[in-house]
Write an enzyme that holds these catalytic residues in place. Structure first.
Site, PDB file in Angstrom:
ATOM      1  N   GLU A  39     -68.139  43.001   8.756  1.00 60.55           N
ATOM      2  CA  GLU A  39     -67.878  44.354   8.267  1.00 60.55           C
ATOM      3  C   GLU A  39     -66.867  45.079   9.171  1.00 60.55           C
ATOM      4  O   GLU A  39     -66.940  45.000  10.386  1.00 60.55           O
ATOM      5  CB  GLU A  39     -69.203  45.120   8.294  1.00 60.55           C
ATOM      6  CG  GLU A  39     -69.160  46.488   7.646  1.00 60.55           C
ATOM      7  CD  GLU A  39     -70.567  47.103   7.536  1.00 60.55           C
ATOM      8  OE1 GLU A  39     -71.534  46.495   8.039  1.00 60.55           O
ATOM      9  OE2 GLU A  39     -70.695  48.196   6.941  1.00 60.55           O
ATOM     10  N   LYS A 134     -67.877  49.688  -0.210  1.00 60.61           N
ATOM     11  CA  LYS A 134     -69.331  49.600  -0.014  1.00 60.61           C
ATOM     12  C   LYS A 134     -70.055  50.656  -0.844  1.00 60.61           C
ATOM     13  O   LYS A 134     -69.708  51.832  -0.816  1.00 60.61           O
ATOM     14  CB  LYS A 134     -69.632  49.816   1.467  1.00 60.61           C
ATOM     15  CG  LYS A 134     -71.059  49.610   1.887  1.00 60.61           C
ATOM     16  CD  LYS A 134     -71.166  49.738   3.427  1.00 60.61           C
ATOM     17  CE  LYS A 134     -72.539  49.419   3.967  1.00 60.61           C
ATOM     18  NZ  LYS A 134     -72.554  49.450   5.450  1.00 60.61           N
ATOM     19  N   CYS A 170     -72.628  44.482   3.640  1.00 65.66           N
ATOM     20  CA  CYS A 170     -73.830  44.799   4.453  1.00 65.66           C
ATOM     21  C   CYS A 170     -74.981  45.432   3.668  1.00 65.66           C
ATOM     22  O   CYS A 170     -75.668  44.740   2.938  1.00 65.66           O
ATOM     23  CB  CYS A 170     -73.426  45.667   5.640  1.00 65.66           C
ATOM     24  SG  CYS A 170     -74.602  45.624   7.020  1.00 65.66           S
TER      25      CYS A 170
END
Lengths: 601, 601
Positions: A39, A134, A170
């Site tokens: 990430e 994200k 994530c």
């Protein structure tokens, strides 16, 4: 397929770009056609308020585009590279946010200039093929992502050698019915997941079952790449893995080291019954094609699966890596610490020697008239066993000078000795450029059993999140580890066995001021780590008097903790970024007017 | 109608309940039928991680119910009371969250046990009539509400004496098209808004136009009640107000004092054309009736409108209140500080005397061999002017003792003097129970021009967020203020006029190490407060060499700032809760490889 479990540096965009280039070349050499990085690879994680600096966000965007081009220039254009970065939409910020779909907009008045996103991109053939933003922004524990980012609503799927690859980041993996669920409904062959998942004791026991659940939900193999390394109070342990939809572990990287994990994935696209795009749930699935041509058939090698480490070794290596990266990434040449002959300074010294080598560690004995004979002998023994630099400065002349000028008695006189030591060590730090290490443990930090600007002085606190009982266990483990390998045990047995004492008054031992460390650490675990209230603490069998005393100490010590050095986090609730309490605060679990008020009648 | 602009205490639920009871009685005496308290009245604001402690959240819920009953018991049941509190849904948390409507659920894996809400309730006749859950959760600057709360989706409207009252909380008011817009579409007569809006320089200039915009959007009078008082680094200034839909100011409370603002609202329910309930936008409007009977007609008194304070007085009073509440709410009897004869310690001493009275302030002169003659004379003059307790301890004996034991030269020797002072002051603090005040200003804190555990030692830093140029302005303002009132000027003219010096080496002045404070503060304002990058800084006309030097210093000083005392925030970006940067961080605005990389070619 390769996972590049690398140690990025926060803010060092050129350095991280160089890292990606180097490891992409490695992955190409290993025959991979896809390599996944952690990430926010280009910015490092967590960049905290750097995200709010537009020049930084723009630099990240530009670096991404340049990286794609430069990889192709270096003959790596045929490799699909998934990197994390900080995305930034040019133009005035509020407008950028207002132009978003409604359910994508943040629900507060934060302007979020440039609509920053925690993003991942797939690079191929010199271009940025797709960008994924994200969706699920963690905002608990050590995470503050709602402060920084706006969430994404699009799930891009890239066809690569005839295989459909979905991008996530994530936290997306921790949410049931999140992007993995959408991917499962859309129909994909592979989900890649760049991560920055900080180490916590036994967290690796959670990750594999989690990734298995999501692989089943996505009906696709999941490739989970986590970063490794220390960043201020956080340490990332790696533990990257690939998991098939049926739960089979296709590869797992070792913890606490940079590592290129390669896995030969044999994916059969015909097993996906249907492939859809467009709106699915709250997301929009888009399809992109890089290459339809399948890779030639190959004989898959057996998976490379690292065993997770045993608990004590895992903690030790987390502490070593956290300390090493703090020192090295901040460009410090060496460390200095006071050696009392006690267990805390012995363990910190052993950690420092493991992290930096004995030649970068300076220990100083600072005896007072209350120091017992064994104190200096044990400190000297430690120095010999570990090979660190050792010197001795008795503190009496300075202590006497203060007593000649002002009247200090009782606790003020005890603290004075600790502050003279702190001042001497900081003097040596300033004179020689060493960083001063603080040796306080979590039990001590919790109850404030330390002197501000005295033994709590220092730029890094390696065992700040290690309860005293675990300090002893780690010392025994480290010595046994040395014995098993035929090496010298670093920590003197006497430092482990003797009763702990601050040695600031005649005959003083810790149990004069504190309950036993077994009791204390038990209460800390329940009150701090588990956030239990008084009623629950008593129900769990803690002694009421001990609880009342310890809670009073913990509540009052917030003040000290707010002024203390950072230290590697290993627990659910370290005293640091993930536990934020007001200093000015009247809440006491033990206040009868609160616990036993009319509300319960 | 009354606004109770009170100073709550974080965590002190019984104390805050008592406060509400007392001020409700006052409002009843003043003839009000509705009284509005600030945000999270019962818990204080911000309670930070106390929110995550279930025993605390449950205590808040129970206190609310008990408060309603106890107000009625005391004959105050006929008063409608709007109080803020922390709401908690009993039962296991994840289940509580999962039972919510989908767009009400947090978008991350945070379990948020008990689904805590930032809530306001209307109490009447012994009961909790309705509960409103804050919809817009600020998560920027000093706010972390996405960490703690789940947002609400329901807008309750209560008919009180024939008038429809909608409840909102704080940030809800800052969002266009938020609950005020919904209220406007639903048709209401009055919107009440409990707030905890921290002071920032000139923020009061923003509030009135904002409330006016929302009153127009809601087509209803808005009653805005803000808390007052210091809470760690935050200070709340009050400035509560009532504004009619046409923008008329119906009342405004003075800043920085507890105050009951009463306003006679003449509201004509027939001006609302239509009244709806059910789903409007993303919220569900519900209707509740307490009483249809209008209050008897009355002659409205002219509005009571306090004038906002002039800038320097406003800042001074913010600093005084922040300091006083930190000391008093933490139960400290007195403060001690080092008096150098310089401007910073003089201003901090004057603030402390204004906050606590001279009898609770202890100043200590700590001369060294480098101290100029005027230093001690100016310190003594200050002591006489303000009436604080004064003593002198020369530091030479201690400094000499260190030099006899270890070799310290250059900066290490300079720092030593500051640390001897810090150790002496902490000794006096420990011996007598005084809290040590740190005298560092924002310019110094920004560039790290201080000694860790030396002059930066202390439990509270009153001028931590005040740039040096403003320190001088405040000193001049405070003296003029005294002159105007025929009082003694507290700050010696010489402390204001002489060139600033740390006096740690012969003939040393600040400009040996730093640019002029005019230049320095200009760069700090743009780089820190406005978050501008290098290119923008140069475009704004700052000297490139000064910028390069100052940025290098600011970036490197993060390390020191992380270990410094809290101090009252007065600016957009104080060094504290609202500016979070990694210590380990390689981003430098001046890195040519970032600024001038291929991305720009």
């Amino acid at each position: 397929m390769a996972l590049a479990q690398v140690d990025t540096r926060v803010g060092d965009i050129p350095g991280n770009v160089e890292l990606v280039t180097r490891w992409t070349a490695k992955a190409a050499e290993a025959g991979a056609s896809l390599v996944v990085f952690p990430e926010m690879t280009l910015t490092g994680y967590p960049p905290e308020d750097l995200v709010l600096r537009e020049s930084f966000a723009r630099a990240s965007e530009h670096a991404l585009v340049d990286l794609a081009a430069s990889l192709a220039d270096q003959g790596l254009g045929g490799m699909a590279v998934v990197v994390g970065y900080l995305a930034h939409t040019e133009g005035t910020g509020p407008a950028a946010v207002e132009s978003m779909p409604e359910d994508d907009r943040p629900a507060d008045a934060n302007p979020r200039r440039g609509a920053p996103r925690n993003a991942a991109a797939l690079l191929y053939g010199g271009d940025v093929v797709v960008r994924y933003y994200k969706r699920h922004l963690p905002n608990y524990g050590v995470f503050d992502e709602a402060r920084y980012f706006v969430p994404g609503t699009e799930l891009p799927v890239v066809r690569l050698h005839g295989i459909d690859v979905a991008l996530t980041v994530c936290e997306d993996l921790w949410v049931e019915g999140g992007p993995c669920g959408v991917a499962g409904q859309a129909g994909v062959d592979l989900v890649v997941s760049p991560n920055a998942s900080p180490y916590e004791r036994a967290k690796d026991d959670l990750r594999l079952p989690l990734v298995r659940r999501r692989a089943a939900e996505a009906r696709a193999t999941i490739v989970y790449c986590n970063q490794v390394g220390g960043q201020d109070e956080l340490v990332f342990d790696g533990d990257s893995m690939a998991v098939a939809p049926d739960g089979e572990l296709l590869g797992r990287a070792p913890q606490f080291v940079e590592h290129l994990l390669t896995a030969d994935l044999t994916i059969d696209p015909s097993s996906v019954a249907e492939r859809r795009d467009g709106r699915i749930g709250a997301m929009t699935v888009t399809r992109h094609v890089v290459s339809e041509e399948p890779r030639p058939a190959f004989e898959a090698r057996p998976p490379s699966v690292a065993e997770p480490l045993e608990d004590h070794e895992e903690v030790w290596r987390a502490l070593v890596l956290g300390l090493r990266d703090f020192i090295d990434k901040n460009g410090m040449p060496s460390v200095v610490l006071g050696l009392s002959g006690g267990i805390d300074s012995a363990v910190v010294a052993a950690l420092a020697v493991d992290a930096l080598g004995a030649d970068r560690v300076y220990g100083v004995g600072l005896p007072s008239k209350y120091s017992s004979e064994h104190s200096l002998a044990d400190a000297e023994d430690l120095a010999k066993r570990t090979g660190l630099h050792y010197s001795v400065v008795p503190i009496a002349p300075m202590v006497d000078a203060y007593h000649g000028s002002v009247e200090l008695t009782g606790v003020a006189a005890e603290n004075l000795q600790a502050r003279v030591r702190g001042t001497l060590l900081m003097g040596l730090s300033n004179q020689s450029g060493h960083l001063l290490l603080t040796t306080g443990n979590k039990s001590e930090v919790a109850v404030g059993y330390s002197t501000l600007y005295g033994d709590s002085a220092g730029g890094f606190a390696p065992i700040k999140d290690v309860p005293k009982t675990l300090v002893w266990e780690l010392a025994r483990w480290r010595n046994a580890f040395a014995r098993d390998r035929g090496e010298t045990e670093p920590i003197p047995a006497n430092s482990i066995e003797k009763p702990p004492s601050a040695e600031l008054a005649p005959g003083q031992v810790d149990t004069d001021s504190l309950p036993s460390y077994d009791e204390l650490d038990g209460v800390i675990a329940d009150y701090v780590d588990r956030d239990l209230g008084m009623a629950d603490l008593l129900e769990r069998g803690h002694d009421p008097e001990v609880v009342a005393r310890v809670l009073r100490l913990i509540d009052a010590a917030e003040f000290k903790r707010r002024q203390s050095a950072p230290g590697t986090k290993i627990s659910l609730k370290a005293f640091g970024r993930d536990r934020r309490l007001p200093i000015t605060n009247r809440w006491r679990e033990s206040l009868p007017s609160v616990r036993e008020g009319a509300a319960q009648s």
